[in-house]
Design an enzyme around this catalytic site. Structure first.
Site, PDB file in Angstrom:
ATOM      1  CE  LYS A   1      -2.687   2.551   3.418  1.00 11.79           C
ATOM      2  NZ  LYS A   1      -4.040   2.730   2.856  1.00 11.79           N
TER       3      LYS A   1
ATOM      4  CG  HIS B   1     -20.379   9.000  -2.787  1.00  5.64           C
ATOM      5  ND1 HIS B   1     -21.750   8.902  -2.760  1.00  5.64           N
ATOM      6  CD2 HIS B   1     -19.914   8.101  -1.893  1.00  5.64           C
ATOM      7  CE1 HIS B   1     -22.089   7.958  -1.913  1.00  5.64           C
ATOM      8  NE2 HIS B   1     -21.001   7.457  -1.360  1.00  5.64           N
TER       9      HIS B   1
ATOM     10  CB  SER C   1     -20.441  11.701   9.889  1.00  5.55           C
ATOM     11  OG  SER C   1     -20.654  11.405   8.536  1.00  5.55           O
TER      12      SER C   1
HETATM   13  N1  GLN Z   1     -24.333   7.862  10.378  1.00  2.81           N
HETATM   14  C1  GLN Z   1     -23.285   7.492   9.488  1.00  2.81           C
HETATM   15  C2  GLN Z   1     -22.624   8.738   8.938  1.00  2.81           C
HETATM   16  O1  GLN Z   1     -23.280   9.695   8.713  1.00  2.81           O
HETATM   17  C3  GLN Z   1     -23.773   6.627   8.353  1.00  2.81           C
HETATM   18  C4  GLN Z   1     -22.649   6.171   7.463  1.00  2.81           C
HETATM   19  C5  GLN Z   1     -23.029   5.175   6.418  1.00  2.81           C
HETATM   20  O2  GLN Z   1     -24.143   5.079   5.989  1.00  2.81           O
HETATM   21  N2  GLN Z   1     -22.095   4.410   5.951  1.00  2.81           N
HETATM   22  O3  GLN Z   1     -21.458   8.791   8.691  1.00  2.81           O
END
Ligand code: GLN
Ligand code: ZN
Length: 762
Positions: A23, A695, A434
């Site tokens: 990596k 994303h 988050s």
């Molecule tokens: N509660 C998480 C976040 O907001 C959900 C993350 C996820 O769906 N992978 O980061």
């Protein structure tokens, strides 16, 4: 190749290196801190080192060609010149820079798509065939075979992905063209295999894991025709068709293919494969690759039991036709236990990573070849080493309390009570949990973990991030706030560290995609709640605002699916144990005034078994686990959940059955399909379809989000609809996050006004 004694074989070796040196080299090359020459040199060193390890362990058939600079499916595509037009490739070997552009994208060219390799957490680059005719531009297995022969003086076993599986996993063929494309592909494979045979390779492993999927009779016929043709054209090379992840779906046809050997998974597909062998027998002239050592989990094998199994199997497959091997490539397990200095000894003694699994194979071979007292003693000793964990108090069988799995009131009755309690506007706005984890937060956590920062200092950092983002959310006028998850590094690890029954390795990394590795928690014993895990931060956030702050907990199925799980009891049982612990957390939050609680289940979909007949059983207990963790709450407590994937149609009924008051799902990349799904099924609970894709750093305009909201409202009732981004914002930058959320709130407001106007005019 004739065997006179039992052999061991490996299917694939992890490429990341014991300390993730692979990596690091890869990333150094991408960052231009090492030259291309150094890159090649380092990579060769690793490759040979991995082979040498297997030589030292005395594995008989050592795979070559399984190594990769990124992904072996991408390698296969570039071997045959399948480079999409947007990378301006014409012909000849694919350059390293084009190779990495396909994997990672470059300035103005988007990367190829990435998706999960069957039901594992390994992601491969999806080949795009476009209209290209395949040509053999790089014989990778040949190169690997010659390298191993010249450098290490071994006759390796070249490994390639088979044409059928490769084509099935590719994008850009239409069903009606499948047959003709398979024929084209067969030609280049034949060329590749002939070159291997010419170079003196006696045996080759062709991976056809697609054989474990639900194949139709027609598809199986295509498969048989394919291998009839290949073996006819390449008579002097022994082919082993390798399957894994499940039992094959057409056993009789598969074992009668005109090849030298068949490899079956005797871990995941144990019962079905054994039943089939007993019922239909196994051809006398063929080798059977017995995938008996679990290639996907990290526990020691019960070699004594395995030995007994092999002896019994000898009634159907003579010992000299048996090849002992892991059930899958060892790509899916960490490399070595050697550097695990901090694991509890009893637990460590029960573990086997890749290197230790190769030792198991060889020990099993030695006992089978010569079942003398000394070898039998070794088996016994081996067993004793993991029995300590099995007999430990961590695994004492526990009675679980009977937890309710239904809420006392139906959704529609809860809905009215909750509307009264929360008094939210139409189309409430919220986020998934988050907020951006800045470098500073990560570095602070790193220092704290190393002991360079006190608990108080670390906590105060976290608290100030919470405070900052509560203000931002109020300023943005979001309706339901979150604390931001700044204290979490990872949504599963965070809970695993606080629950009983989990432990963590120091170096137990496995490749997830490209240079990205994950280190799954290890569930070694009974899982239980110890003390509140999320209360402090959530309560602090709630103390700063009058708006509701949504509690944030990871669900039982996701915690299970993203961990290495003990294998002495069923996954279902482990999921129920986790569910009980999560329920306790939910109840702690509730008792402390946090009564809107999200239980995330992003990994629920990926636990779905490969075979359709197994779906229902999985979904039944997965749903039950979720409901166990969420049903014993007050009627007015609002349970949210979140999932991220696009394949929604397949499990819509399961999603309904979760009986969550509100679900948010990732949709912005496949909005049209999703809307279609709701045209045919009625979803009658609270639902938030992600209105923008998190994303990408792009900030969508509010008109764009408004149109997504309006399209969704054409199939979903407005009084149940929520407005939120696709997923958590942890990987995004702060500025773009605030800008996007601002537009999102505006879009929701405009949509509300439009609805109100419409109602007035009616
Ligand atoms: N509660 C998480 C976040 O907001 C959900 C993350 C996820 O769906 N992978 O980061
Ligand atoms: Zn998500």
């Amino acid at each position: 190749m004739t065997l006179n004694v039992i052999k061991t074989s490996n299917l694939g070796y992890p490429r990341i290196g014991e300390k993730r040196e692979w990596k690091k080299t890869l990333e150094a090359y991408w960052a231009s801190t090492i030259s291309e020459k150094t890159f090649y040199k380092q990579m060769k060193k690793y490759r040979l080192h991995y082979l040498q390890t297997q030589i030292d362990k005395k594995v008989d058939l050592i795979p070559v060609g399984d190594f990769s600079f990124y992904d072996h499916v991408l390698d296969t595509a570039t071997m045959f010149g399948f480079v999409p037009d947007r990378f301006s490739y014409s012909d000849g070997p694919v350059s390293l820079s084009t190779y990495f552009s396909m994997a990672r994208g470059s300035k103005d060219t988007p990367a190829c798509e990435m998706t999960k390799w069957f039901d594992t957490n390994y992601h491969f680059i999806v080949p795009e065939l476009e209209e290209r005719k395949p040509a053999l531009v790089w014989n990778k297995p040949l190169e690997a075979f010659l390298e191993a022969k010249h450098e290490l003086n071994i006759i390796g076993k070249p490994v390639i992905i088979g044409p059928f599986t490769f084509l099935k996993l590719s994008k850009g063929y239409e069903e009606q063209k499948f047959e003709s494309q398979l024929k084209n592909l067969a030609q280049v494979y034949i060329q590749l295999l002939l070159e291997l045979a010419d170079a003196g390779a006696p045996i080759v492993q062709i991976d056809e894991p697609y054989l474990v999927m639900d194949l139709s009779t027609e598809e199986m016929t295509l498969f048989s025709n394919l291998y009839n043709e290949i073996t006819k054209q390449v008579p002097h090379l022994d082919i082993i068709i390798q399957t894994y992840f499940e039992a094959v779906s057409h056993y009789k046809e598969v074992v009668n293919l005109p090849v030298k050997g068949i490899g079956l998974d005797f871990v995941s597909g144990l019962n079905e494969n054994v039943t089939a062998i007993k019922k239909y027998g196994f051809p006398k002239d063929k080798l059977l690759g017995i995938g008996i050592i679990d290639g996907r989990n990290i526990w020691k094998s019960n070699l004594e039991e395995n030995h007994r199994f092999l002896t019994e199997l000898a009634a159907y497959v003579p010992i000299e036709n048996q090849i002992l091997q892991p059930s899958t490539s060892l790509l899916h397990v960490p490399v070595s236990l050697e550097h695990e200095t901090e694991l509890e000894p009893i637990i460590k003694k029960a573990l086997a990573f890749c290197k230790e699994k190769l030792d198991e194979l060889c020990l099993l071979r030695d006992v089978t070849v010569d079942c003398n007292d000394q070898n039998k003693q070794s088996l016994l000793k081996y067993k004793q080493s993991f029995e300590a964990l099995e007999k430990s108090e961590w695994r004492v069988k526990q009675e679980r309390p009977l937890l309710p799995t239904t809420r006392p009131l139906s959704f529609s009755d809860r809905y009215h009570l909750q509307q009264q309690k929360w008094d939210l506007p139409l189309l409430p706005t919220t986020t998934i949990g988050s907020f951006p984890q800045t470098k500073e937060i990560r570095q602070t956590r790193f220092k704290w973990r190393k002991g360079e920062l006190s608990n108080e200092a670390y906590e105060s950092h976290i608290y100030s991030a919470i405070e900052k983002w509560i203000h931002i959310q109020e300023e943005l006028a979001l309706d339901v706030l979150v604390h931001g998850e700044f204290e979490r590094n990872d949504m599963v690890e965070f809970f695993g560290e606080k629950l009983a029954g989990f432990t963590f390795s120091k170096n137990g990394w496995v490749q997830s995609y490209g240079s990205r590795c994950v280190k799954p928690p290890i569930i070694f014993g009974n899982v239980s709640f110890i003390e509140p895990m999320t209360l402090k931060e959530t309560a602090y956030a709630q103390s700063l605002t009058n708006k509701p702050v949504k509690g944030m907990v990871t669900g039982p199925v996701t915690i299970l699916n993203w961990s290495f799980v003990r294998n002495d009891i069923s996954n279902q049982e482990v999921a129920f144990q986790i569910a009980e612990a999560i329920l306790k957390e939910v109840q702690v939050l509730e008792a402390n005034g946090i009564t809107m609680i999200q239980v995330d289940e992003p990994a629920l979909r990926e636990g779905l078994p490969l075979k359709e007949e197994k779906h229902q059983n999985y979904l039944t207990w997965a749903i039950e686990a979720f409901r166990m963790s969420t049903s014993a709450v007050k009627d007015t407590t609002q349970v949210h959940t979140h999932m991220c994937y696009s394949d929604f149609n397949e499990i819509i009924n399961a999603i309904k059955a979760l009986d969550a008051d509100v679900i948010s799902i990732e949709t912005s990349r496949s909005h049209a399909e999703l809307i279609q799904a709701f045209e045919t099924t009625v979803y009658d609970k609270g639902i938030g379809l992600g209105v923008y894709d998190i994303h990408s750093p792009r900030v969508p305009k509010n008109e764009e989000m408004l149109s997504i909201i309006e399209r969704a409202l054409s199939v979903l009732p407005a009084n149940l609809f929520w407005v939120n981004p696709d997923c958590g914002l942890k990987t995004r930058g702060e500025t773009e996050t605030v800008a996007a959320l601002k537009n999102m709130v505006t879009a929701a407001k405009v949509a509300r006004t439009k609805i109100a106007e419409k109602q007035l005019s009616n």
